[in-house]
Scaffold this motif. Sequence first.
Motif, short mmCIF file in Angstrom:
data_model
loop_
_atom_site.label_atom_id
_atom_site.label_comp_id
_atom_site.label_asym_id
_atom_site.label_seq_id
_atom_site.Cartn_x
_atom_site.Cartn_y
_atom_site.Cartn_z
N THR A 1 0.86 -1.20 0.00
CA THR A 1 0.00 0.00 0.00
C THR A 1 0.88 1.23 0.00
O THR A 1 1.98 1.22 0.58
CB THR A 1 -0.94 0.04 1.22
OG1 THR A 1 -0.18 0.07 2.42
CG2 THR A 1 -1.90 -1.14 1.24
N GLU B 1 -2.16 1.22 4.56
CA GLU B 1 -3.14 0.14 4.76
C GLU B 1 -4.57 0.70 4.85
O GLU B 1 -5.25 0.52 5.86
CB GLU B 1 -2.79 -0.68 6.00
CG GLU B 1 -1.42 -1.34 5.90
CD GLU B 1 -1.10 -2.26 7.06
OE1 GLU B 1 -2.02 -2.94 7.56
OE2 GLU B 1 0.08 -2.30 7.46
N ASN C 1 -5.37 5.12 -3.16
CA ASN C 1 -6.29 4.17 -2.53
C ASN C 1 -6.87 3.20 -3.55
O ASN C 1 -7.01 2.01 -3.27
CB ASN C 1 -7.43 4.91 -1.82
CG ASN C 1 -6.98 5.56 -0.53
OD1 ASN C 1 -5.91 5.28 -0.01
ND2 ASN C 1 -7.82 6.42 0.00
N ASP D 1 -4.09 0.79 -4.43
CA ASP D 1 -3.91 -0.14 -3.31
C ASP D 1 -5.00 -1.21 -3.33
O ASP D 1 -4.74 -2.40 -3.08
CB ASP D 1 -3.95 0.60 -1.97
CG ASP D 1 -2.74 1.49 -1.74
OD1 ASP D 1 -1.73 1.36 -2.48
OD2 ASP D 1 -2.80 2.31 -0.81
#
Length: 184
Positions: A38, A43, A107, A110
């Motif tokens: 990430t 995370e 995001n 990820d």
Amino acid sequence: MELNVCIKERRSVRAYTDEPVSKEQMEAVLEAGVWAPTGMGREPLRFIIIENKELIKYVSNNTKEAVKQMMPPLAERFCTEADIICYNAPSLVLVCTEKDPQWANVNLLDSVLATQNMFLKAYELGLGTCYMGFVQLLNSNPEALRKMGVPENCELTVPFIVGHPKAKQGKGQRQKPNVLKWLK
């Protein structure tokens, strides 16, 4: 199972048995997701698992309506009673992240990295998966997000279905890597 086998034989599955995914299998799939890299080690991933058949049907039907409204050239293909969104899968997984405009692209990336890990783990466990990109259109439907359990401070980044495939997944064909340049 060797990693190369998972990578080369996993396919998007659009036909599932009625057998539910066990809690242990789902937890193993999610665990694989959180081990993905990430950005900045933040995370940001949050997961919603939907196993309620009526709710999955609601998601499918509302997604079809969203496609018809937002993507008129595809509307005719989505005028069907058949579940061409979630394919009657026993489980729908929603990968979500907290809303943060500065980190939105990271995001999303990820989430995609985590999903690939989850797809490979699911395949290793004998499960099938399929990315449900059209379900992301429901990000513009606050009522649907609420029903799916997505908190107001989160956004849906990657939806996918998971279950026991009706047929064995098999090898496919891919082109060789298309290297534009190899700079030394």
